[in-house]
Design a protein around this motif. Structure first.
Motif, mmCIF file in Angstrom:
data_model
loop_
_atom_site.group_PDB
_atom_site.id
_atom_site.type_symbol
_atom_site.label_atom_id
_atom_site.label_comp_id
_atom_site.label_asym_id
_atom_site.label_seq_id
_atom_site.Cartn_x
_atom_site.Cartn_y
_atom_site.Cartn_z
ATOM 1 N N THR A 59 0.803 -1.223 0.000
ATOM 2 C CA THR A 59 0.000 0.000 0.000
ATOM 3 C C THR A 59 0.838 1.275 0.000
ATOM 4 N N GLY A 60 2.141 1.124 0.274
ATOM 5 C CA GLY A 60 2.969 2.321 0.388
ATOM 6 C C GLY A 60 2.700 3.059 1.683
ATOM 7 N N SER A 61 2.218 2.330 2.706
ATOM 8 C CA SER A 61 1.911 2.953 3.990
ATOM 9 C C SER A 61 3.194 3.425 4.666
ATOM 10 N N PRO A 62 3.164 4.573 5.306
ATOM 11 C CA PRO A 62 4.371 5.085 5.961
ATOM 12 C C PRO A 62 4.727 4.264 7.195
ATOM 13 N N ILE A 63 5.992 4.275 7.543
ATOM 14 C CA ILE A 63 6.449 3.657 8.784
ATOM 15 C C ILE A 63 6.439 4.744 9.852
ATOM 16 N N VAL A 64 5.688 4.524 10.914
ATOM 17 C CA VAL A 64 5.580 5.509 11.996
ATOM 18 C C VAL A 64 6.279 4.957 13.228
ATOM 19 N N ALA A 65 7.210 5.721 13.746
ATOM 20 C CA ALA A 65 8.007 5.264 14.882
ATOM 21 C C ALA A 65 7.195 5.229 16.164
ATOM 22 N N LYS A 66 7.490 4.265 17.021
ATOM 23 C CA LYS A 66 6.879 4.216 18.343
ATOM 24 C C LYS A 66 7.541 5.256 19.249
ATOM 25 N N GLY A 67 8.799 5.546 18.971
ATOM 26 C CA GLY A 67 9.528 6.536 19.748
ATOM 27 C C GLY A 67 9.552 7.886 19.054
ATOM 28 N N ASN A 68 10.695 8.551 19.132
ATOM 29 C CA ASN A 68 10.815 9.899 18.572
ATOM 30 C C ASN A 68 11.092 9.918 17.078
ATOM 31 N N PHE A 69 11.649 8.815 16.549
ATOM 32 C CA PHE A 69 12.010 8.829 15.134
ATOM 33 C C PHE A 69 12.141 7.414 14.590
ATOM 34 N N VAL A 111 33.734 9.949 7.853
ATOM 35 C CA VAL A 111 32.547 9.964 8.710
ATOM 36 C C VAL A 111 31.356 9.742 7.791
ATOM 37 N N THR A 112 30.715 8.579 7.891
ATOM 38 C CA THR A 112 29.671 8.189 6.946
ATOM 39 C C THR A 112 28.334 7.995 7.647
ATOM 40 N N LEU A 113 27.301 8.672 7.143
ATOM 41 C CA LEU A 113 25.958 8.538 7.714
ATOM 42 C C LEU A 113 25.328 7.220 7.268
ATOM 43 N N LEU A 114 24.952 6.387 8.229
ATOM 44 C CA LEU A 114 24.313 5.107 7.933
ATOM 45 C C LEU A 114 22.799 5.166 8.113
ATOM 46 N N TYR A 115 22.346 5.864 9.155
ATOM 47 C CA TYR A 115 20.908 5.969 9.439
ATOM 48 C C TYR A 115 20.545 7.394 9.815
ATOM 49 N N ASN A 116 19.478 7.894 9.222
ATOM 50 C CA ASN A 116 18.907 9.170 9.637
ATOM 51 C C ASN A 116 17.971 8.934 10.810
ATOM 52 N N LEU A 117 18.111 9.720 11.855
ATOM 53 C CA LEU A 117 17.217 9.646 13.012
ATOM 54 C C LEU A 117 16.560 11.021 13.155
ATOM 55 N N ARG A 118 15.684 11.336 12.228
ATOM 56 C CA ARG A 118 15.157 12.701 12.218
ATOM 57 C C ARG A 118 13.645 12.775 12.057
ATOM 58 N N ASN A 119 13.024 11.720 11.533
ATOM 59 C CA ASN A 119 11.587 11.786 11.287
ATOM 60 C C ASN A 119 10.831 10.716 12.076
ATOM 61 N N LYS A 120 9.702 11.094 12.622
ATOM 62 C CA LYS A 120 8.859 10.116 13.304
ATOM 63 C C LYS A 120 8.125 9.268 12.269
ATOM 64 N N ARG A 121 7.994 9.822 11.068
ATOM 65 C CA ARG A 121 7.258 9.159 9.996
ATOM 66 C C ARG A 121 8.156 9.087 8.761
ATOM 67 N N THR A 122 8.320 7.867 8.217
ATOM 68 C CA THR A 122 9.125 7.682 7.010
ATOM 69 C C THR A 122 8.252 7.090 5.911
ATOM 70 N N ASN A 123 8.159 7.796 4.798
ATOM 71 C CA ASN A 123 7.363 7.289 3.677
ATOM 72 C C ASN A 123 8.150 6.244 2.905
ATOM 73 N N ILE A 124 7.450 5.223 2.408
ATOM 74 C CA ILE A 124 8.099 4.200 1.606
ATOM 75 C C ILE A 124 7.406 4.115 0.245
ATOM 76 N N LYS A 125 8.163 3.698 -0.733
ATOM 77 C CA LYS A 125 7.634 3.580 -2.087
ATOM 78 C C LYS A 125 6.642 2.417 -2.175
ATOM 79 N N ARG A 126 5.513 2.658 -2.815
ATOM 80 C CA ARG A 126 4.519 1.606 -2.982
ATOM 81 C C ARG A 126 5.026 0.577 -3.994
ATOM 82 N N THR A 127 5.102 -0.671 -3.552
ATOM 83 C CA THR A 127 5.539 -1.764 -4.418
ATOM 84 C C THR A 127 4.544 -2.909 -4.292
#
Length: 244
Positions: free
Chosen positions: A100-110, A191-207
């Motif tokens: 459905t392309g539903s967003p992933i919503v964090a239980k915590g802050n991000f 110094v390489t960024l592996l994970y962004n910890l900035r959004n409580k909600r992350t949109n994903i592509k509908r597949t």
């Protein structure tokens, strides 16, 4: 492509209804069960490997089907195909969100949004095993240095100084100059960024994967019903044959 005339379907249905009270409902039930089984099977073996990169067999194993209940009320009959809510004791909802392309919503802050660097250079790839959250053992800056800076613009440099001094690499939670948190792999060279910890909600592509499998099976719906109807008709008629 194999085609069945709708007149043949109607004739089969009429014959089922005329030969016994239960023949037609049983044929419908068998058809729905066959739809669910075939949809599940083609989704697991054909569609999922085509549209996703699968690290192991867990995701495929979480897809299955459920038969209709043993009832004769056609309007109440339902069979299901798709990802089970749990598999091997683990909650499974990844494929439903992909469908459905539903967003992933964090239980915590991000949410923990993996970057291309964690995926081997592309969002199309899965996260490398060494970069899985369970493997990173990410630390706070305060865990590795005695006097951690409170200035975001200096955190990366301080973590890198630790890596240089200890001749090692370390995964650290840092805040960048824009105030965004992330998990970084820090070595003496980069110094390489592996994970962004900035959004409580992350949109994903509908597949879509389940709908694709369903459409393939529905294209053969007449043929599947015809087979189930003929099988039920033969069984019903055989009961009336004399054994003498």
């Amino acid at each position: 492509m194999f085609k069945i005339d709708t007149k043949d379907i109607k004739k089969l249905t009429d014959n089922l209804k005329n030969c016994s009270k239960s023949a037609f409902p049983l044929a419908v039930r068998g058809t729905l069960n066959r739809f669910a089984y075939e949809t599940s099977n083609i989704a697991k073996t054909k569609i999922l490997p085509e549209v996703f990169t699968l690290r192991n067999k867990f995701i495929q194993g979480s897809v299955g089907y459920k038969k209709c209940e043993n009832i004769f009320n056609i309007s109440s009959m339902q069979s299901f195909a798709g990802q089970r809510s749990q598999h091997l004791g683990k909650k499974t909802e990844q494929l439903a969100k992909q469908e459905t392309g539903s967003p992933i919503v964090a239980k915590g802050n991000f949410t923990f949004a993996a970057t291309p660097s964690a995926r081997g250079g592309s969002y199309k790839k899965t996260v490398r095993k060494a970069n899985l959250l369970t493997s990173l053992n990410a630390k706070k800056l305060s865990n590795i240095v005695a006097n951690p800076t409170k200035k975001p613009s200096r955190q990366a440099a301080q973590a890198q100084a630790f890596a240089v001094r200890n001749k090692t690499s370390v995964n650290v939670i840092l805040t960048n100059s824009r105030g965004h948190k992330g998990i970084y792999k820090v070595s003496k060279k980069s110094v390489t960024l592996l994970y962004n910890l900035r959004n409580k909600r992350t949109n994903i592509k509908r597949t879509q994967w389940l709908q694709v499998a369903t459409n393939k099976i529905l294209a053969s719906a007449d043929m599947i019903y015809s087979k189930e109807a003929n099988k039920r008709l033969e069984k019903a008629l055989s009961k009336g044959l004399s054994t003498s």
